[in-house]
Motif scaffolding. Sequence first.
Motif, short mmCIF file in Angstrom:
data_model
loop_
_atom_site.label_atom_id
_atom_site.label_comp_id
_atom_site.label_asym_id
_atom_site.label_seq_id
_atom_site.Cartn_x
_atom_site.Cartn_y
_atom_site.Cartn_z
N VAL A 17 0.84 -1.20 0.00
CA VAL A 17 0.00 0.00 0.00
C VAL A 17 0.87 1.25 0.00
CG1 VAL A 17 -1.74 1.29 1.29
CG2 VAL A 17 -1.87 -1.20 1.15
N GLU A 18 0.49 2.20 -0.82
CA GLU A 18 1.18 3.48 -0.90
C GLU A 18 0.16 4.58 -1.09
OE1 GLU A 18 2.04 3.20 -5.70
OE2 GLU A 18 3.65 2.81 -4.26
N LYS A 19 0.62 5.81 -1.08
CA LYS A 19 -0.29 6.94 -1.27
C LYS A 19 -0.85 6.93 -2.69
CE LYS A 19 1.81 10.04 2.15
NZ LYS A 19 2.44 11.37 2.37
N SER A 20 -2.16 6.94 -2.79
CA SER A 20 -2.82 6.90 -4.10
C SER A 20 -4.21 7.50 -3.96
CB SER A 20 -2.91 5.45 -4.61
OG SER A 20 -3.68 5.39 -5.79
N LEU A 21 -4.69 8.08 -5.05
CA LEU A 21 -6.02 8.67 -5.06
C LEU A 21 -7.12 7.65 -5.33
CD1 LEU A 21 -5.46 12.01 -7.02
CD2 LEU A 21 -5.82 11.73 -4.56
N LEU A 22 -6.74 6.48 -5.86
CA LEU A 22 -7.77 5.51 -6.23
C LEU A 22 -8.59 5.02 -5.03
CD1 LEU A 22 -6.04 3.35 -8.99
CD2 LEU A 22 -7.65 5.23 -9.24
N PRO A 23 -7.98 4.64 -3.89
CA PRO A 23 -8.82 4.25 -2.75
C PRO A 23 -9.73 5.38 -2.27
CG PRO A 23 -6.56 3.54 -2.42
CD PRO A 23 -6.55 4.47 -3.59
N LEU A 24 -9.21 6.61 -2.29
CA LEU A 24 -10.03 7.74 -1.85
C LEU A 24 -11.22 7.95 -2.79
CD1 LEU A 24 -10.46 10.14 0.04
CD2 LEU A 24 -8.92 11.47 -1.44
N LEU A 25 -10.97 7.89 -4.09
CA LEU A 25 -12.04 8.07 -5.06
C LEU A 25 -13.04 6.92 -5.00
CD1 LEU A 25 -10.05 9.39 -8.16
CD2 LEU A 25 -11.53 10.70 -6.62
N GLY A 26 -12.52 5.68 -4.89
CA GLY A 26 -13.41 4.53 -4.80
C GLY A 26 -14.29 4.59 -3.58
N GLY A 27 -13.71 4.95 -2.44
CA GLY A 27 -14.50 5.07 -1.22
C GLY A 27 -15.52 6.18 -1.30
N LEU A 28 -15.13 7.32 -1.87
CA LEU A 28 -16.06 8.43 -2.01
C LEU A 28 -17.25 8.06 -2.90
CD1 LEU A 28 -16.75 11.38 -1.43
CD2 LEU A 28 -15.34 12.02 -3.41
N LEU A 29 -16.97 7.39 -4.02
CA LEU A 29 -18.04 6.99 -4.93
C LEU A 29 -19.01 6.03 -4.26
CD1 LEU A 29 -16.08 6.51 -8.29
CD2 LEU A 29 -17.66 8.35 -7.71
N TRP A 30 -18.48 5.09 -3.48
CA TRP A 30 -19.36 4.14 -2.79
C TRP A 30 -20.15 4.81 -1.68
CZ3 TRP A 30 -17.07 -1.45 -2.13
CH2 TRP A 30 -17.07 -2.08 -3.39
N LEU A 31 -19.55 5.75 -0.98
CA LEU A 31 -20.29 6.46 0.06
C LEU A 31 -21.45 7.26 -0.53
CD1 LEU A 31 -17.38 7.76 2.34
CD2 LEU A 31 -19.01 5.94 2.86
N VAL A 32 -21.18 7.95 -1.63
CA VAL A 32 -22.24 8.73 -2.28
C VAL A 32 -23.30 7.79 -2.87
CG1 VAL A 32 -22.74 10.35 -4.15
CG2 VAL A 32 -20.69 10.64 -2.77
N SER A 33 -22.86 6.68 -3.46
CA SER A 33 -23.81 5.71 -4.02
C SER A 33 -24.72 5.15 -2.94
CB SER A 33 -23.04 4.58 -4.70
OG SER A 33 -23.92 3.54 -5.11
N GLY A 34 -24.14 4.75 -1.81
CA GLY A 34 -24.94 4.21 -0.73
C GLY A 34 -25.91 5.24 -0.16
N ALA A 35 -25.45 6.50 -0.06
CA ALA A 35 -26.32 7.56 0.46
C ALA A 35 -27.50 7.79 -0.47
CB ALA A 35 -25.51 8.85 0.64
N PHE A 36 -27.24 7.83 -1.78
CA PHE A 36 -28.33 8.02 -2.75
C PHE A 36 -29.32 6.86 -2.69
CE2 PHE A 36 -25.94 10.94 -5.93
CZ PHE A 36 -26.15 12.00 -5.06
N GLN A 37 -28.81 5.66 -2.54
CA GLN A 37 -29.69 4.50 -2.52
C GLN A 37 -30.57 4.50 -1.27
OE1 GLN A 37 -27.62 0.84 -3.20
NE2 GLN A 37 -29.44 -0.14 -4.03
N MET A 38 -30.00 4.88 -0.14
CA MET A 38 -30.80 4.95 1.08
C MET A 38 -31.84 6.06 1.00
SD MET A 38 -28.13 4.11 4.19
CE MET A 38 -26.82 5.20 3.65
N MET A 39 -31.49 7.17 0.36
CA MET A 39 -32.46 8.25 0.19
C MET A 39 -33.61 7.83 -0.71
SD MET A 39 -29.79 11.45 -0.19
CE MET A 39 -31.07 12.53 -0.80
N ASP A 40 -33.28 7.14 -1.79
CA ASP A 40 -34.33 6.67 -2.70
C ASP A 40 -35.22 5.63 -2.02
OD1 ASP A 40 -33.34 8.32 -4.63
OD2 ASP A 40 -32.15 6.77 -5.63
N ALA A 41 -34.62 4.76 -1.22
CA ALA A 41 -35.42 3.74 -0.53
C ALA A 41 -36.30 4.36 0.54
CB ALA A 41 -34.50 2.68 0.09
N GLY A 42 -35.85 5.48 1.12
CA GLY A 42 -36.63 6.12 2.17
C GLY A 42 -37.85 6.86 1.65
#
Length: 267
Positions: free
Chosen positions: A81-106
């Motif tokens: 593991v080293e410093k990279s933007l890919l984990p940060l971007l991947g995590g951000l996309l999944w957090l936003v995706s999960g938030a949108f899905q929970m909002m739609d389900a609500g």
Amino acid sequence: MKKFQLWPWLALAGGCGAFLLRWAQLRLGFEADTGLPVPGDPWGVVLPLLLAALAILFLALSRGAPAGVTAEASLGRAFPVEKSLLPLLGGLLWLVSGAFQMMDAGSPEPVESFDSSFAASLSRGAMIAGILTVLSAVCLFCTLSPSPREGRRAEPNAVPLLGAAAALVVRLVLRYRALSMDPSLQAYYLPLVALTVLCLGLYFAAAFAFSAGRSRRFLAVAAWGTVLCLGAAADGDLSSRLFYLGGALWLCELLRLHAKSLSAKTE
């Protein structure tokens, strides 16, 4: 040898091709009124052929990786593991995706074509899937972005990686239940296959922490999973697209790190 470092680029190039073909199929390969595949649609034939050809290519290229089980019980050696933007971007996309899905389900819209209890069940499933997506993002971020302490690099932990894989398996079951209502297999096969291979990629990555990792198996699955996830990013609503794009970034990062490890060992 630097040949292993070409793996992420091959996967990304194949994924871009799969995305364009899937995008064309979704817009030109289905009837507007019924949603059924257009007879003789070329995109519905070319896309599976491309996916199959890339699977064969990755399997053939993986023969150049070390054979057998990796005896080193360390994620840090398999994935430096080293410093990279890919984990940060991947995590951000999944957090936003999960938030949108929970909002739609609500706030579900009324569905007249199905029984109300079944629609409510699908809404609960979407809420659970959103929570699992957020949980998976946190788990993977903890695995691929360890914080160094006292000048030393922290060892990645396999437990969060396995937790993310288990959460995605549950999401796979929920997504199949929701998507399988579509009468056309062409409409939903790619997202389901992509999610299945994504689960396998994370599981095979975690195997390196238990002296059971196989580089050939992991390289082929991670590269093909990156292609499938990028192709599936053309499907569904914004939440689904963000999820599969994030999945492609996670697999691509794991692929890049393991390719770097193999290159360092063969130099």
